[in-house]
Enzyme design. Structure first.
Site, PDB file in Angstrom:
ATOM      1  N   LYS A 196       0.827  -1.206   0.000  1.00 21.00           N
ATOM      2  CA  LYS A 196       0.000   0.000   0.000  1.00 21.00           C
ATOM      3  C   LYS A 196       0.861   1.256   0.000  1.00 21.00           C
ATOM      4  CE  LYS A 196      -4.116   1.923   2.182  1.00 21.00           C
ATOM      5  NZ  LYS A 196      -5.213   1.705   3.154  1.00 21.00           N
ATOM      6  N   GLU A 202       9.589  -5.727   4.780  1.00 22.74           N
ATOM      7  CA  GLU A 202       9.682  -7.107   4.319  1.00 22.74           C
ATOM      8  C   GLU A 202       9.441  -7.201   2.809  1.00 22.74           C
ATOM      9  OE1 GLU A 202       7.574  -7.312   8.423  1.00 22.74           O
ATOM     10  OE2 GLU A 202       7.722  -5.929   6.724  1.00 22.74           O
ATOM     11  N   GLY A 255      -5.773  -3.013   3.865  1.00 25.48           N
ATOM     12  CA  GLY A 255      -4.977  -4.133   3.371  1.00 25.48           C
ATOM     13  C   GLY A 255      -5.704  -5.456   3.391  1.00 25.48           C
ATOM     14  N   ARG A 256      -6.378  -5.785   4.506  1.00 27.19           N
ATOM     15  CA  ARG A 256      -7.032  -7.085   4.592  1.00 27.19           C
ATOM     16  C   ARG A 256      -8.335  -7.143   3.808  1.00 27.19           C
ATOM     17  NH1 ARG A 256      -6.786  -4.247   9.018  1.00 27.19           N
ATOM     18  NH2 ARG A 256      -8.574  -3.758  10.339  1.00 27.19           N
ATOM     19  N   GLU A 341      -7.294  -9.280  13.250  1.00 25.58           N
ATOM     20  CA  GLU A 341      -6.712  -7.953  13.081  1.00 25.58           C
ATOM     21  C   GLU A 341      -7.791  -6.881  13.124  1.00 25.58           C
ATOM     22  OE1 GLU A 341      -4.318  -5.993   9.475  1.00 25.58           O
ATOM     23  OE2 GLU A 341      -3.095  -7.395  10.634  1.00 25.58           O
ATOM     24  N   HIS A 372      -8.809 -36.346  12.353  1.00 27.51           N
ATOM     25  CA  HIS A 372      -7.844 -37.246  12.982  1.00 27.51           C
ATOM     26  C   HIS A 372      -6.749 -36.467  13.708  1.00 27.51           C
ATOM     27  CE1 HIS A 372      -9.426 -40.917  11.031  1.00 27.51           C
ATOM     28  NE2 HIS A 372      -9.823 -40.049  10.124  1.00 27.51           N
ATOM     29  N   LYS A 486       6.924  -3.936  14.678  1.00 26.10           N
ATOM     30  CA  LYS A 486       7.697  -3.470  13.517  1.00 26.10           C
ATOM     31  C   LYS A 486       8.566  -2.270  13.899  1.00 26.10           C
ATOM     32  CE  LYS A 486       5.231  -3.264   9.686  1.00 26.10           C
ATOM     33  NZ  LYS A 486       4.071  -3.025   8.785  1.00 26.10           N
TER      34      LYS A 486
END
Length: 513
Positions: A196, A202, A255-256, A341, A372, A486
């Site tokens: 963005k 990263e 963002g999400r 978030e 299982h 961060k």
């Protein structure tokens, strides 16, 4: 809202079997189907999803009380603000306009989104047509929603068709990028950089390494193989991306919630524009239902009623999601970010301390493998965990139909077993073989899992998350909790801060002190 909550808290608790015995119409009341026209399948083709909450503890009286809670929380007004493009993100003083990407929202924002989609479509079609030379691979670099959304959609939609092979990389761990390099031919690979701000550490570190990999492997102009997906096009130009390969999206798209914007570029590149458009259309169908339907008939709002009941009244700390469809194997990961978030908050919109549990801890897996592994705890553990089962009537494979029949039988049997309980010993009295039952689940049953259904399913969970936030009085659109770690990582890099003795010792042990 205190009076509304008091009324809910005072309702007597009944078991699921008691609720079914008391109301022969229960399944009809708590099951609801959403249908829409899926033009990708034909002009009049219908697609749909059945939502069944009958195996939860919701009943008519509780739903009445929750509708009063929604009124007290001004759900109708806040929904109108969200869908009208008003500034619902109060801490950052901006709207949350992901629905405008699908055609629902402020008129100017919808027009801008349509124009940016057309720009993306032209670039996708140009790449398919050879404008950047032969393109067989794409390495999509992002983090958070810029990676989770595309990865989930790609996994769901590219099982039987893939125009371009896309690898999503989010982790700064170099192994993740090396794995993508190993699967791609540099001569036929493009790099999509999704950020963005176009400053995310990263993402930009991974992007620099990807450019070096191209250059070290015979690509004369690595920068000419980069497509930027960003709300900061000036930063992308400054970084070296040509304007013709920059796909902007609005600052008001979080963002999400950004899969619907140019962040969805790798999806359109992989499956073609028609399927991406179908995903937008399915989401819009859910948007229209959410906008036009009130009270318990509103599917995302009813889901939020159940979520709030289990989190606040029954003190459930987690919610499990199990997709009985391999194509949705990444959906629990996607929902973790969307829900945790968005609604993992400590204060209300007016900055008061929250006086109730907020977001449940979302987790899950894929059936039948999860049966299982973790279902032991669900059936016999001491934690009460509400479960969502998600399945498709149509199979995603072309093998013997027995595969899919067994899959669906297991899905439905698990919900029945969680509710019924019982004892599997011959005498019926061995506590080690006893199942208490009365454990809630909801089932989301899709006709098929195509692009439009995936869009509707994601939009349902977006609106469910918003409805939960309204009932709690919190802001789901900021995420300041992401920033502190961060910030401290940058302080470590700069070497200008003192840390606690444990952190200092760890830095020294790793050779970073």
């Amino acid at each position: 809202m205190a009076a509304a909550w008091n009324a809910i808290e005072e309702r007597p608790t009944q078991t699921l079997e008691q609720l079914f015995a008391a109301d022969q119409e229960r399944v009809g009341k708590l099951s609801q189907r959403l249908e829409w026209t899926d033009t990708a399948l034909g002009e009049n083709a219908k697609q749909g999803i059945l939502f069944d909450w009958s195996k939860t503890h919701l009943d008519d009286d509780l739903l009445d009380e929750f509708e009063e809670l929604a009124k007290a929380a001004d759900f109708t007004g806040l929904r109108a603000s969200l869908l009208g493009g008003r500034r619902v993100n109060v801490t950052e003083d901006r709207p949350a306009e992901h629905t405008a990407q699908r055609g629902i929202g402020d008129e100017a924002s919808v027009e801008e989104a349509s124009a940016l989609h057309e720009r993306m479509k032209l670039l996708v079609e140009a790449i398919h047509g050879g404008a950047l030379g032969e393109v067989r691979h794409c390495i999509h670099i992002g983090i958070g929603g810029s990676a989770l959304g595309p990865a989930m959609a790609l996994d769901a939609l590219t099982r039987d068709l893939e125009l371009v092979d896309v690898h999503v990389v989010s982790n700064i761990d170099g192994l993740a990028l090396e794995q993508a390099f190993a699967a791609c031919d540099p001569a036929t690979t493009i790099i999509a950089v999704a950020s963005k701000t176009f400053t995310t550490t990263e993402t930009m570190t991974n992007a620099e390494s990807a450019l070096r990999w191209l250059g070290e492997n015979g690509v004369d102009d690595p920068g000419g193989r980069v497509v930027a997906l960003t709300a900061s096009p000036d930063k992308a130009v400054e970084w070296g991306v040509d304007e013709t390969r920059i796909l902007p999206f609005a600052e008001s798209v979080g963002g999400r919630y950004s899969l619907w914007s140019s962040i969805g570029f790798p999806v359109a590149l992989a499956v073609g524009w028609d399927d991406f458009a179908a995903m937008l259309a399915g989401a819009k169908a859910m948007d229209e239902h959410f906008r036009d339907t009130d009270g318990r008939a509103n599917l995302p709002l009813r889901a939020a009623f159940a979520d709030r009941y289990y989190a606040r009244i029954r003190k459930c700390q987690t919610r499990a999601v199990f997709a009985y469809d391999e194509r949705l194997s990444l959906l629990p990961d996607y929902l973790q970010q969307l829900e945790m978030e968005s609604n993992g908050k400590r204060v209300t919109i007016i900055r008061d301390e929250v006086d109730e549990p907020t977001a449940a801890i979302t987790w899950g897996g894929v059936g039948t493998g999860a049966q299982h592994a973790v279902f032991q705890l669900l059936h016999q553990g001491t934690h009460l965990v509400p479960v969502d089962f998600i399945a498709s009537i149509a199979p995603g494979d072309e093998l013997d139909p027995a595969h899919h029949s067994i899959l669906l039988m297991n899905c439905f049997a698990q919900g029945a077993a969680l509710m019924k309980g019982g004892n599997m010993s011959a005498s019926g009295d061995d506590p080690a073989r006893a199942f208490p039952g009365d454990r809630p689940s909801a089932t989301i049953l899709c006709d098929d899992l195509d692009a439009s259904t995936l869009g509707a399913l994601i939009a349902f969970h977006e609106h469910r998350t918003f409805a939960n936030a309204v009932l709690m009085g919190i802001n789901p659109f900021d995420q300041f909790g992401v920033e502190l770690g961060k910030k401290m990582a940058k302080e470590i890099e700069s070497g200008g801060s003192d840390f606690d003795p444990s952190t200092t010792a760890l830095l020294e042990a790793a050779g970073l002190g």
